[in-house]
Write an enzyme that holds these catalytic residues in place. Structure first.
Site, PDB file in Angstrom:
ATOM      1  N   LYS A 186      -2.411   2.981   4.399  1.00  0.00           N
ATOM      2  CA  LYS A 186      -3.514   4.136   3.948  1.00  0.00           C
ATOM      3  C   LYS A 186      -4.554   4.593   4.868  1.00  0.00           C
ATOM      4  O   LYS A 186      -4.856   5.578   5.128  1.00  0.00           O
ATOM      5  CB  LYS A 186      -4.226   3.714   2.715  1.00  0.00           C
ATOM      6  CG  LYS A 186      -3.267   2.852   1.786  1.00  0.00           C
ATOM      7  CD  LYS A 186      -2.496   3.348   0.730  1.00  0.00           C
ATOM      8  CE  LYS A 186      -1.629   2.451   0.018  1.00  0.00           C
ATOM      9  NZ  LYS A 186      -0.777   3.208  -0.903  1.00  0.00           N
ATOM     10  N   TRP A 228      -1.739  -3.803  -9.434  1.00  0.00           N
ATOM     11  CA  TRP A 228      -0.685  -3.114  -8.898  1.00  0.00           C
ATOM     12  C   TRP A 228       0.631  -3.655  -9.375  1.00  0.00           C
ATOM     13  O   TRP A 228       0.699  -4.925  -9.274  1.00  0.00           O
ATOM     14  CB  TRP A 228      -0.859  -3.228  -7.541  1.00  0.00           C
ATOM     15  CG  TRP A 228       0.028  -2.608  -6.507  1.00  0.00           C
ATOM     16  CD1 TRP A 228       0.659  -1.125  -6.715  1.00  0.00           C
ATOM     17  CD2 TRP A 228       0.873  -2.869  -5.323  1.00  0.00           C
ATOM     18  NE1 TRP A 228       1.525  -0.911  -5.679  1.00  0.00           N
ATOM     19  CE2 TRP A 228       1.920  -1.904  -4.909  1.00  0.00           C
ATOM     20  CE3 TRP A 228       0.734  -4.300  -4.558  1.00  0.00           C
ATOM     21  CZ2 TRP A 228       2.402  -2.074  -3.459  1.00  0.00           C
ATOM     22  CZ3 TRP A 228       1.854  -4.449  -3.752  1.00  0.00           C
ATOM     23  CH2 TRP A 228       2.318  -3.228  -3.010  1.00  0.00           C
ATOM     24  N   ASP A 256      -5.711  -8.967  -1.244  1.00  0.00           N
ATOM     25  CA  ASP A 256      -4.903  -7.933  -0.998  1.00  0.00           C
ATOM     26  C   ASP A 256      -5.805  -6.715  -0.343  1.00  0.00           C
ATOM     27  O   ASP A 256      -6.556  -6.165  -1.137  1.00  0.00           O
ATOM     28  CB  ASP A 256      -4.159  -7.368  -2.170  1.00  0.00           C
ATOM     29  CG  ASP A 256      -3.250  -6.486  -1.803  1.00  0.00           C
ATOM     30  OD1 ASP A 256      -3.077  -6.112  -0.606  1.00  0.00           O
ATOM     31  OD2 ASP A 256      -2.481  -5.818  -2.683  1.00  0.00           O
TER      32      ASP A 256
END
Ligand code: LMR
Length: 415
Positions: free
Chosen positions: A259, A139, A221
């Protein structure tokens, strides 16, 4: 005359593309850039469970709802976030669980980015790692976050372009030969962003063993718990493996609710620092130091989204409904992967496309080249990252044929 010395920095690609998409008035435009969930109609989806929690919160009319929280966040939210991440039963706690929980210091953060950032600056100050190892690719914001924390970055191989698969050997051999004691290794707990390729459980065990043997510090993460497989437990497997099977290891976890609850703009997250067994006495000191950093930056996290998560996770009925919502999101994405794959196969698009259905989570690393990505945007108003990452959730039964045909055309015409 200004006293500043500022030079331009490149705009964030994901948000720049979203803006370009919003400004595009072409009727058939398709947004496959940002990782946000969309329905079959291409619309945002406030989760039914979130709407129900909001209704109940309105009815509660809690007069404290706009008050300050503690610096570490909403005190009732913290154990709920921890229990979800690490798999403790919030309703019943054994003695063993209590000892394990005492190893974990938790604070609320400004979503996943805030958790990554807080963890990075905390480790930079208190562990002083020589290097943070990021997957190649990762990312893009991981690079920025660690750059701002002032920790030198290196990358380990993660993706084999030739086979369009996870480069497990490359990752292991680079970390084995080049990582040094005390280095941080950033790992995506599930639904690797951008490749959609996750290690198998056996591969996870080897990665963790290597970290243990070489005294590398795992930084997980966790941005997609429950969103990738539809099961919050399954998606937390690697994190829980370290907690339960490697009690002498320390690690930290950046947890996002953006999310899995669809609370993107609400900025709900948590940061967990896990001490090794025997170091429980240090937990309060860890939390106090995290609070010191939080206080100096923004005092405390926001409350609105956090109250929604709290409402859901304190109610068995709402939690069950949330699991259903997770299944709805993950299954729609899986079915869109299949639809895109089927259409490309039907069109006989040159190349292999199996990876689209083998990858996991929000994204597909399509293998499209920067030139092909550019042509998709320029000619067909289809937006994806120049790495070829496509947010599968932007596909719907209404646009998947259009997207497949466009891919077919650009693959044939732009090599
Ligand atoms: C993404 O990768 O598209 C999302 O995680 C959104 C973001 O914050 O970058």
């Amino acid at each position: 005359m200004t006293v500043l010395t500022v030079a331009p920095v490149p705009p964030d690609e994901i948000f720049a593309l979203t803006r370009a998409y919003n400004n595009d008035d072409y009727p058939q435009k398709v947004n496959l850039s940002a990782g946000v969930y969309r329905t079959n109609d291409g619309e945002p989806w406030p989760l039914p469970v979130v709407q129900e929690a909001e209704k109940q919160l309105r009815e509660d009319n809690n007069i404290f709802r706009h008050e300050y929280t503690a610096i570490e966040g909403d005190i009732a939210f913290l154990p709920l976030a921890r229990d979800l991440m690490f798999g403790f039963d919030s309703q019943a706690s054994s003695e063993k669980d209590a000892a394990t929980k005492a190893r974990i210091g938790t604070v609320q953060t400004v979503a996943g980015t805030g958790a990554n950032h807080l963890g990075a600056i905390f480790l930079a100050r208190h562990m002083k790692p020589r290097t943070v190892w990021l997957s190649n690719p990762s990312w893009a914001n991981h690079l920025t976050i660690w750059e701002l924390a002032g920790v030198p970055r290196k990358t380990y191989p993660y993706y084999s372009a030739a086979t369009r698969s996870f480069d497990f050997r490359g990752m292991m051999s680079t970390l084995e030969s080049e990582a040094e004691e005390g280095d941080v290794v950033l790992l995506h707990a599930c639904a690797h962003n951008p490749t959609g390729l996750d290690p198998s459980k056996e591969q996870w065990k080897s990665i963790i063993d290597l970290c243990e043997r070489k005294s590398l510090f795992p930084f997980f993460d966790s941005a997609y718990q429950g969103f990738a497989s539809g099961s919050a437990d399954e998606d937390a497997w690697a994190v829980r493996y370290v907690l339960n099977e490697k009690p002498q290891m320390e690690m930290c976890v950046a947890q996002s609710f953006s999310k899995n609850f669809g609370l993107y703009g609400q900025r709900v997250g948590a940061f967990h620092y896990v001490l090794n067994d025997g170091a429980q006495d240090l937990r309060d000191t860890v939390v106090v130091n995290l609070c010191h950093l939080i206080r100096g930056e923004y005092s405390m996290g926001p409350t609105a989204g956090c109250s929604i998560v709290k409402k859901v996770l304190t109610s068995p009925e709402l939690t069950a409904q949330w699991y259903d919502d997770l299944k709805t999101m993950s299954s729609r994405i899986i079915s869109m992967r299949q639809a895109l794959y089927d259409e490309l196969v039907r069109l006989g698009t040159p190349g292999t496309w199996k990876h689209i259905i083998e990858q996991n989570g929000m994204f597909s690393y399509t293998g499209l080249t920067p030139l092909q990505v550019y042509a998709l945007k320029d000619k067909y108003h289809i937006y994806l990252l120049k790495s070829g990452r496509a947010s599968i959730s932007g596909l719907s039964p209404k646009n998947v044929t259009y997207v497949a045909r466009a891919i077919d055309k650009v693959v044939r015409n732009f090599n």
